[in-house]
Each structure stands twice: as structure tokens, then as C-alpha cells.
Design a protein around this motif. Sequence first.
Motif, PDB file in Angstrom:
ATOM      1  N   GLY A  21      22.211   5.187   0.457  1.00 18.97           N
ATOM      2  CA  GLY A  21      21.841   6.522   0.367  1.00 18.97           C
ATOM      3  C   GLY A  21      20.618   7.033   0.523  1.00 18.97           C
ATOM      4  N   ALA A  22      20.372   8.845   1.310  1.00  9.00           N
ATOM      5  CA  ALA A  22      18.706   8.491   1.312  1.00  9.00           C
ATOM      6  C   ALA A  22      18.525   8.609   0.188  1.00  9.00           C
ATOM      7  CB  ALA A  22      19.137   9.758   2.295  1.00  9.00           C
ATOM      8  N   ASP A  23      18.295   9.267  -0.884  1.00  8.09           N
ATOM      9  CA  ASP A  23      17.514   9.148  -1.765  1.00  8.09           C
ATOM     10  C   ASP A  23      17.522   7.387  -2.217  1.00  8.09           C
ATOM     11  OD1 ASP A  23      20.441   8.481  -2.226  1.00  8.09           O
ATOM     12  OD2 ASP A  23      19.836   9.600  -4.393  1.00  8.09           O
ATOM     13  N   GLU A  24      17.893   6.793  -2.236  1.00  4.75           N
ATOM     14  CA  GLU A  24      18.073   4.756  -2.432  1.00  4.75           C
ATOM     15  C   GLU A  24      16.932   4.648  -1.299  1.00  4.75           C
ATOM     16  OE1 GLU A  24      21.675   2.823  -3.046  1.00  4.75           O
ATOM     17  OE2 GLU A  24      21.953   4.539  -4.435  1.00  4.75           O
ATOM     18  N   ASP A  25      16.147   5.027  -0.487  1.00  2.00           N
ATOM     19  CA  ASP A  25      15.646   4.502   0.245  1.00  2.00           C
ATOM     20  C   ASP A  25      14.130   4.922  -0.313  1.00  2.00           C
ATOM     21  OD1 ASP A  25      13.914   3.400   2.916  1.00  2.00           O
ATOM     22  OD2 ASP A  25      15.082   5.159   4.442  1.00  2.00           O
ATOM     23  N   ILE A  26      13.242   3.487   0.218  1.00  2.08           N
ATOM     24  CA  ILE A  26      11.921   3.717  -0.789  1.00  2.08           C
ATOM     25  C   ILE A  26      11.316   3.707   0.574  1.00  2.08           C
ATOM     26  CG2 ILE A  26      12.834   3.175  -3.185  1.00  2.08           C
ATOM     27  CD1 ILE A  26      11.312   0.559  -2.062  1.00  2.08           C
ATOM     28  N   ARG A  27      11.061   3.155   1.675  1.00  2.00           N
ATOM     29  CA  ARG A  27      10.160   3.816   3.077  1.00  2.00           C
ATOM     30  C   ARG A  27       9.250   4.795   2.341  1.00  2.00           C
ATOM     31  NH1 ARG A  27      14.494   1.517   7.972  1.00  2.00           N
ATOM     32  NH2 ARG A  27      15.573   3.330   6.087  1.00  2.00           N
ATOM     33  N   ASP A  28       8.286   4.765   2.820  1.00  5.87           N
ATOM     34  CA  ASP A  28       7.832   6.087   2.902  1.00  5.87           C
ATOM     35  C   ASP A  28       6.892   6.149   1.448  1.00  5.87           C
ATOM     36  OD1 ASP A  28       5.357   6.812   4.508  1.00  5.87           O
ATOM     37  OD2 ASP A  28       6.745   8.747   4.169  1.00  5.87           O
ATOM     38  N   ARG A  29       7.394   5.972   0.507  1.00 10.50           N
ATOM     39  CA  ARG A  29       6.887   6.077  -1.042  1.00 10.50           C
ATOM     40  C   ARG A  29       5.907   5.221  -0.773  1.00 10.50           C
ATOM     41  NH1 ARG A  29      12.436   5.816  -4.884  1.00 10.50           N
ATOM     42  NH2 ARG A  29      13.941   7.356  -2.930  1.00 10.50           N
ATOM     43  N   LYS A  30       4.697   5.925  -1.812  1.00 11.23           N
ATOM     44  CA  LYS A  30       3.763   5.497  -2.250  1.00 11.23           C
ATOM     45  C   LYS A  30       4.523   4.218  -3.767  1.00 11.23           C
ATOM     46  CE  LYS A  30       0.761   9.459  -2.223  1.00 11.23           C
ATOM     47  NZ  LYS A  30      -0.302  10.355  -3.728  1.00 11.23           N
ATOM     48  N   VAL A  31       3.314   3.174  -2.698  1.00 10.66           N
ATOM     49  CA  VAL A  31       3.290   2.154  -3.746  1.00 10.66           C
ATOM     50  C   VAL A  31       1.874   1.675  -4.088  1.00 10.66           C
ATOM     51  CG1 VAL A  31       3.035  -0.597  -4.427  1.00 10.66           C
ATOM     52  CG2 VAL A  31       4.269   0.680  -1.769  1.00 10.66           C
ATOM     53  N   LYS A  32       2.393   1.923  -6.140  1.00 12.61           N
ATOM     54  CA  LYS A  32       1.615   1.627  -7.273  1.00 12.61           C
ATOM     55  C   LYS A  32       1.500  -0.177  -7.813  1.00 12.61           C
ATOM     56  CE  LYS A  32       0.655   6.285  -7.313  1.00 12.61           C
ATOM     57  NZ  LYS A  32      -0.459   7.344  -7.241  1.00 12.61           N
ATOM     58  N   ILE A  74       5.144  -7.572  -0.311  1.00 14.32           N
ATOM     59  CA  ILE A  74       5.430  -8.151  -1.813  1.00 14.32           C
ATOM     60  C   ILE A  74       6.702  -8.669  -2.284  1.00 14.32           C
ATOM     61  CG2 ILE A  74       5.353  -6.877  -3.630  1.00 14.32           C
ATOM     62  CD1 ILE A  74       2.938  -5.016  -2.494  1.00 14.32           C
ATOM     63  N   PRO A  75       6.643  -8.638  -2.972  1.00 14.21           N
ATOM     64  CA  PRO A  75       8.882  -9.546  -2.801  1.00 14.21           C
ATOM     65  C   PRO A  75       9.187  -8.059  -3.802  1.00 14.21           C
ATOM     66  CG  PRO A  75       7.001 -11.081  -3.362  1.00 14.21           C
ATOM     67  CD  PRO A  75       5.925  -9.993  -3.505  1.00 14.21           C
ATOM     68  N   VAL A  76      10.457  -7.045  -3.981  1.00  8.39           N
ATOM     69  CA  VAL A  76      11.484  -6.916  -4.101  1.00  8.39           C
ATOM     70  C   VAL A  76      10.882  -6.888  -6.129  1.00  8.39           C
ATOM     71  CG1 VAL A  76      12.718  -5.938  -3.140  1.00  8.39           C
ATOM     72  CG2 VAL A  76      13.764  -7.951  -4.369  1.00  8.39           C
ATOM     73  N   ASP A  77      11.234  -8.942  -6.488  1.00  3.42           N
ATOM     74  CA  ASP A  77      10.847  -8.827  -8.081  1.00  3.42           C
ATOM     75  C   ASP A  77       9.903  -8.497  -9.016  1.00  3.42           C
ATOM     76  OD1 ASP A  77      12.906 -12.053  -7.476  1.00  3.42           O
ATOM     77  OD2 ASP A  77      12.166 -11.328  -5.441  1.00  3.42           O
ATOM     78  N   ALA A  78       8.824  -8.034  -7.686  1.00  2.00           N
ATOM     79  CA  ALA A  78       7.371  -6.804  -8.666  1.00  2.00           C
ATOM     80  C   ALA A  78       7.571  -5.960  -8.545  1.00  2.00           C
ATOM     81  CB  ALA A  78       6.370  -7.149  -6.853  1.00  2.00           C
ATOM     82  N   ILE A  79       8.699  -5.020  -8.626  1.00  2.00           N
ATOM     83  CA  ILE A  79       9.293  -3.623  -8.706  1.00  2.00           C
ATOM     84  C   ILE A  79       9.706  -4.161 -10.291  1.00  2.00           C
ATOM     85  CG2 ILE A  79      11.228  -1.968  -8.449  1.00  2.00           C
ATOM     86  CD1 ILE A  79      10.918  -3.228  -5.253  1.00  2.00           C
ATOM     87  N   THR A  80       8.774  -3.072 -10.915  1.00  2.00           N
ATOM     88  CA  THR A  80       9.000  -2.593 -12.431  1.00  2.00           C
ATOM     89  C   THR A  80       9.637  -0.913 -12.217  1.00  2.00           C
ATOM     90  OG1 THR A  80       7.017  -1.466 -12.534  1.00  2.00           O
ATOM     91  CG2 THR A  80       7.157  -4.291 -13.242  1.00  2.00           C
ATOM     92  N   THR A  83      10.282   5.723  -8.694  1.00  2.00           N
ATOM     93  CA  THR A  83      10.898   7.397  -8.659  1.00  2.00           C
ATOM     94  C   THR A  83      11.168   7.912  -7.601  1.00  2.00           C
ATOM     95  OG1 THR A  83       8.502   8.338  -8.365  1.00  2.00           O
ATOM     96  CG2 THR A  83       9.039   7.084 -10.523  1.00  2.00           C
ATOM     97  N   SER A  84      10.932   9.571  -7.112  1.00  2.00           N
ATOM     98  CA  SER A  84      11.626   9.903  -6.262  1.00  2.00           C
ATOM     99  C   SER A  84      10.127   9.996  -5.173  1.00  2.00           C
ATOM    100  CB  SER A  84      12.093  11.498  -5.702  1.00  2.00           C
ATOM    101  OG  SER A  84      10.665  11.422  -6.804  1.00  2.00           O
ATOM    102  N   GLY A  85       8.881   9.501  -5.244  1.00  2.00           N
ATOM    103  CA  GLY A  85       7.895   9.434  -4.238  1.00  2.00           C
ATOM    104  C   GLY A  85       6.980   7.811  -4.786  1.00  2.00           C
ATOM    105  N   GLU A  86       7.287   7.288  -5.639  1.00  2.00           N
ATOM    106  CA  GLU A  86       6.701   6.074  -5.790  1.00  2.00           C
ATOM    107  C   GLU A  86       7.351   5.241  -6.338  1.00  2.00           C
ATOM    108  OE1 GLU A  86       3.178   8.134  -7.405  1.00  2.00           O
ATOM    109  OE2 GLU A  86       4.181   8.423  -8.728  1.00  2.00           O
ATOM    110  N   VAL A  87       6.465   3.422  -5.830  1.00  2.00           N
ATOM    111  CA  VAL A  87       7.169   2.346  -6.280  1.00  2.00           C
ATOM    112  C   VAL A  87       6.229   1.578  -7.350  1.00  2.00           C
ATOM    113  CG1 VAL A  87       8.242   0.113  -5.057  1.00  2.00           C
ATOM    114  CG2 VAL A  87       8.530   2.030  -4.399  1.00  2.00           C
ATOM    115  N   PHE A  88       6.194   1.547  -8.609  1.00  2.00           N
ATOM    116  CA  PHE A  88       5.147   0.694  -9.132  1.00  2.00           C
ATOM    117  C   PHE A  88       6.379  -0.895  -9.551  1.00  2.00           C
ATOM    118  CE2 PHE A  88       5.739   5.246 -10.475  1.00  2.00           C
ATOM    119  CZ  PHE A  88       4.418   5.257 -10.907  1.00  2.00           C
ATOM    120  N   ILE A  89       4.546  -2.075  -9.199  1.00  2.00           N
ATOM    121  CA  ILE A  89       5.029  -2.633  -9.043  1.00  2.00           C
ATOM    122  C   ILE A  89       4.176  -3.328  -9.976  1.00  2.00           C
ATOM    123  CG2 ILE A  89       5.393  -3.130  -6.513  1.00  2.00           C
ATOM    124  CD1 ILE A  89       2.569  -4.480  -6.206  1.00  2.00           C
TER     125      ILE A  89
END
Length: 140
Positions: A21-32, A74-80, A83-89
Motif C-alpha cells: 500500500g502507498a501508505d506503507e512505502d517508507i521511501r522518501d521519509r526522514k530517518v531519525k 541501515i538494516p530494517v532491524d534497526a527500525i523502532t 510515522t507518516s513522515g519519519e522512520v526512527f532507528i
Amino acid sequence: MATPDTGMLIRLSDSDETVSGADEDIRDRKVKDKAGADIGRVSDLLVDATEHKVRFLEVASGGFLGIGRDKTYIPVDAITSITSGEVFIDQTHKHIAGAPLYDPDLVRNRDTYGSILEYYGYVPYWAPGYRYPDFPDYRR
């Protein structure tokens, strides 16, 4: 017991694969990082061609208008959380800055994936007993 063929990862943008789903595509989201500092943006996803699971985020940082950007995996294992605009690791900015840089010649080399996973402190996804991470903290 033989291990599955996990040597072939492909960039999602170079394949016919899609995110469900488009809402599940995390490309172009900020990484924190774990302190909330900006790391960069998810520029692509590396997907296991056999199991069709995302294994790494390709994160681009620096540069101006896309010129001179550095990329790292960055391994997906690092994701904690996501959100709709960010990926936290769960890594620090300093640790990520010391990570191996993107090398397009090594994009399909299993040893490279192993060394990246080791650098971040994760077991290889092809190891017995590995459990694919779930992301229960996804917030829109």
C-alpha cells in the motif's frame, strides 16, 4: 541443513515489486536516530529476491539537490517506529556516520550484507532462528 539463497538483494526501484500500500512505502521519509537527530532520507529499499522482504534501508544524506549525497545501508532491524513522515532507528548519528558507505558494486554481495549487519550488531537474516522484525509502533 542448507540455508536459503539470500545473496540476492534488489533495490525496490530497480524491480517490478511494489509495496502493498502507498501508505506503507517508507521511501522518501526522514530517518531519525535514537536521539531524534536527522540522519537523511530513505532513498530506496533493498528487498530479498527470494523471500520478498525488505532487508535494508538505503539512506541518502548530505548534498544539495541530490548532488554529492552519501548513501548508506541501515538494516530494517534497526527500525523502532514509523510515522507518516519519519522512520526512527535505534542507532546513534555517530555510529551511522562510521558505517560502510554505499558501494553499487557490492549491492549483491552477501559478505557485504553480513559485515553491515555485524557493524550494527544484528545477526544475519539467513541465520537459523532469525526473526523478521515487526513494526507495531506504526503511526500515521
